[in-house]
Design an enzyme around this catalytic site. Structure first.
Site, PDB file in Angstrom:
ATOM      1  N   ASP A 105       0.855  -1.191   0.000  1.00 37.95           N
ATOM      2  CA  ASP A 105       0.000   0.000   0.000  1.00 37.95           C
ATOM      3  C   ASP A 105       0.888   1.238   0.000  1.00 37.95           C
ATOM      4  O   ASP A 105       1.960   1.262   0.656  1.00 37.95           O
ATOM      5  CB  ASP A 105      -0.867   0.058   1.263  1.00 37.95           C
ATOM      6  CG  ASP A 105      -2.152  -0.735   1.106  1.00 37.95           C
ATOM      7  OD1 ASP A 105      -2.344  -1.330   0.022  1.00 37.95           O
ATOM      8  OD2 ASP A 105      -2.933  -0.780   2.069  1.00 37.95           O
ATOM      9  N   ASP A 120      -4.769   2.219  -4.233  1.00 33.72           N
ATOM     10  CA  ASP A 120      -3.318   2.315  -4.022  1.00 33.72           C
ATOM     11  C   ASP A 120      -2.735   0.966  -3.610  1.00 33.72           C
ATOM     12  O   ASP A 120      -1.640   0.907  -3.056  1.00 33.72           O
ATOM     13  CB  ASP A 120      -3.007   3.373  -2.953  1.00 33.72           C
ATOM     14  CG  ASP A 120      -3.544   2.993  -1.584  1.00 33.72           C
ATOM     15  OD1 ASP A 120      -4.647   2.391  -1.530  1.00 33.72           O
ATOM     16  OD2 ASP A 120      -2.884   3.282  -0.583  1.00 33.72           O
TER      17      ASP A 120
END
Length: 456
Positions: free
Chosen positions: A329, A372
């Site tokens: 992430d 993301d």
């Protein structure tokens, strides 16, 4: 109607493809010992005579229009003395000071399938004559030969017209038409090959198509052509790349059909219809790309990830092959969007993907899962697995540490990574995914911008 005349020293000019009517008339005149002979079919007339041709032409013109209807029972009309035929006595060129006294007219036999106008062969004299059985036979035989000549002429003209039409079709078709022999040598190539491959037809005739086929397509194309030539396939199709004259490769589709000798039925070559499929291949390639890649970053997408992870798990189960799954992430990505806008967020995602691709090896698979979230599948050697995974995690974190320029801004982004190893963290897809997610959560709890292993 126009009349062609010929004396013993000249020949009439006839339409191209037609029998020489004047020559046939001369043969009839000489064979039957007659001073005059004429042969006509519609507007096409031949004449042979012993005079300057004036009398013969007038008689021929009269016969063309003034003969009585055909007698179905007999194709031959013979008048030893035209005075016995009152219907003929009124014909121009027959009545008068110089007149026809003997006349024999034969309807030339021509097959109905030829769809030709009726043809007549006539011999005549200015004095009465006998016409014995031998002369009748000769005239009938000559009529048969004349009919055969007309039939052959009709067939030749039909073949010429068909060839013209076929050539027109071949030479104006947007497809390239190829004719080759059983050895694969091209005997004919239509002019559209100029637009397809940049060659003149003459540059390719006498050579094999496989000579300019892309090396990766040569085996399959050669196998197809071998089956066609061996008679194992009557028709076949192939998509291959061939080299353009300027050197680039052109995708094309070739539909190939085996041909046979019409007399013996033996295979004698092939005909191929070839067309450019470059745009179709580009469209197919683009669709395949869209089906397997993330449109924003160009990385592999979730569908590829699911397939690739399943394959890695299967290898681990079957062969004991080890692999690592990285779940990643971008830290604070929501803050980046809120501060700089979504265009900046997209720029960060694209740059992150570029840096990941630069950091990983050729056998690694980097994926954008959405938002993301990214993932990496890395196949491992048994000797240095731990070192390899740790080194890769550090490389990825370092790659994201450099500021990302967006317009006038330097955006700082960091990366958190959770790592699961197979087989110790699981030997099915759900177990491995769950382990990597737990490790990622631990990395975020540990302060972000770091990595954690699921089993530590």
């Amino acid at each position: 109607m126009p009349v062609s005349s010929a004396t013993s020293s000249d020949t009439s000019a006839l339409a191209a493809g037609s029998p020489d009517f004047a020559a046939l008339c001369r043969i009839a005149r000489d064979l039957l010992d007659m001073p005059f002979a004429c042969l006509w079919q519609g507007d096409h007339v031949g004449l042979a005579g012993s005079d300057d041709g004036t009398f013969g032409r007038s008689v021929a013109a009269a016969l063309q229009t003034g003969l009585p209807p055909d007698d179905p029972a007999s194709p031959l009309l013979v008048l030893g003395d035209t005075r016995d035929g009152p219907a003929l006595a009124k014909l121009s060129g027959i009545a008068g000071e110089e007149r026809v006294r003997f006349l024999a007219v034969l309807k030339v036999p021509v097959p109905a399938a030829c769809h030709l106008e009726p043809c007549r062969l006539a011999v005549f004299d200015t004095r009465p004559r006998d016409f014995d059985a031998d002369q009748r036979r000769r005239l009938l035989d000559l009529g048969t030969l004349a009919g055969q000549a007309l039939q052959l002429s009709w067939q030749a003209e039909l073949a010429r017209l068909q060839e013209t039409e076929f050539r027109l079709l071949a030479e104006t078709s947007t497809d390239t038409i190829v004719r080759g022999n059983l050895e694969g040598i091209r005997l004919y190539i239509s002019p559209s090959v100029r637009a397809l491959l940049g060659y003149e037809p003459e540059e390719l005739i006498g050579h094999r198509a496989i000579d300019i086929v892309h090396p990766d397509d040569r085996e399959s194309f050669g196998a197809l052509m071998a089956e066609i030539r061996a008679g194992k396939l009557e028709t076949g199709a192939s998509e291959v790349r061939q080299r353009h004259k300027d050197g680039h490769w052109v995708w094309m589709e070739a539909s190939v059909r085996l041909t046979h000798d019409p007399a013996t039925g033996a295979a004698n070559g092939y005909v191929a219809s070839v067309r450019d499929i470059q745009r179709r291949k580009q469209a197919e390639s683009h669709l395949e790309y869209l089906a397997s890649h993330d449109t924003l970053t160009g990385l592999a997408n979730r569908a590829v990830f699911d397939r690739r992870l399943a394959e890695a798990v299967l290898q681990a189960q079957r062969d004991g092959r080890r692999f690592a799954l990285f779940c990643m992430d971008i830290d604070g990505f929501k803050r980046i969007n809120d501060t700089f806008g979504h265009q900046a967020g997209d720029a960060v995602l694209r740059e992150a993907a570029r840096r990941f691709q630069a950091a990983i090896g050729d056998d690694d698979t980097a994926v954008r899962l959405g938002g993301d979230e990214f993932a990496l599948i890395r196949m491992l050697d048994n000797t240095d697995a731990a070192v390899s995974v740790t080194t890769m995690a550090g490389r990825l974190i370092d790659a994201m540490a450099r500021p990302i320029l967006f317009r006038a801004h330097e955006i700082q982004a960091t990366l958190s990574i959770g790592i699961a190893l197979a087989p110790q963290d699981g030997l099915d897809v759900d177990q491995i995914l769950s382990a990597a997610d737990r490790a990622l959560y631990a990395a975020k709890l540990g302060g972000r911008n770091t990595y954690r292993f699921a089993s530590r």
